[in-house]
Structures are given as C-alpha cells and as structure tokens.
Design a protein around this motif. Structure first.
Motif: not given
Length: 177
Positions: A27, A49, A52, A54
């Motif tokens: 990331v 993920l 985050y 992301y």
C-alpha cells in the motif's frame, strides 16, 4: 506501477502479522493488487486493504458477481471453461492474475493445492513470490521453477499428489523438464 497477485488458502481466517506488514508495504509503495474473491485469505486481505481505503485493487471472479469485494473495487469476470467444476472453475481466473502480476504474495496453510499451484503459475512467468507458510511458520521466496520444485519436495506426498492432479498438461510438462 508494479502489480502484485495476492492470494491464499480458504482455510486461513487470521493473517500472519508479517503478511499484514507486507500488505502495508504494498500500500505504501502504491503497487496495484490483483486478488480473488474467495473466502479465507482473499477476504481477509481485502479487509486489510479496505481498512486502508486503498484504491489500486482489482478483484477477479469466476461467478456472475464476486463473492467478496469489500472495497467495491473494479471487478474482472474471468469465466470458467464450459463444464468446469470444483477447483477448475477458479483456475482460469488464477492463471490470469498470475499472468498479469509482476510479483506474488501467497498466504498458504501448507496444504492447499490451489495456493501452491498459484506459486508455480507465478514462477512460470518469472514473477517472484513471497510465500507465508502458516503450517510450518516459514517464509520463502520463489524466483523460478527450481525454487518451486524445492518447495514441492517438502510439502508431503498427499499435497504433491493433489497439486499434480490439478495441473494443466502445460504445467505438468514443467515438472518433466
């Protein structure tokens, strides 16, 4: 942007801390992530993920819709061949992710033939793969088919038999070479 195929065993519901740290590094370096839609490791990694926020993630699926897409990322439908059943339904999708990847990260329970085959698929396209073997508490990196074969020598005859049974003729040819 480098593309990383992240996958793992369906029986894994807790990611090892070093794998979570590796995902954090992916990331922070803004690499693209190619991931499947399966329960287990795929869903757990998707959760990390998504946590985050992301965005550079593509979810590959064989069914009409992804089983898991926790970040509402771009979804890539890779249909199975006609009449495919069981593991063969998802094998084409896995081969496509390996083909597109520059690197791999596999979180393996030490027994799943599908995850271990994905390590081979990455080796076939010369993409290095970090493998977290949760059963043995080991981390290994494969760079080529010789590295994969060395891992195969240590997986046990039952797992090796299952892996070989799931290979395509082209993949089996690699072992004969």
């Amino acid at each position: 942007m480098a593309m990383v195929f992240i996958g793992g065993s369906r029986d894994i519901v807790d990611l090892p801390e070093p794998a979570i740290e590796r995902i954090s590094s992916i990331v922070s370096h803004e690499h693209g992530v190619l991931i499947g839609d399966a329960p287990g490791a795929d869903a757990e990694v998707q959760g990390v993920l998504a946590g985050y926020g992301y965005e550079h993630v593509g979810v590959f699926h064989a069914g009409k819709e992804p089983r898991h897409n926790l970040g509402d990322w771009a979804a890539y439908h890779v249909p199975p061949p006609p009449g495919a059943r069981g593991f063969a339904v998802h094998a084409v999708k896995d081969r496509e992710m390996a083909r597109r990847a520059d690197y791999g990260l596999m979180i393996w329970d030490g027994a799943s033939p599908g995850t271990f085959l994905n390590v081979l698929r990455l080796a076939l396209v010369a993409s290095p793969c970090v493998v977290y073997d949760t059963m043995r508490g080991r981390v290994a990196t494969t760079y080529n088919i010789a590295d994969w074969r060395a891992m195969l020598d240590h997986v046990g005859t039952d797992v090796a038999r299952q892996v070989i049974a799931r290979m395509t003729p082209d993949e089996r040819e690699v072992l004969a070479a």
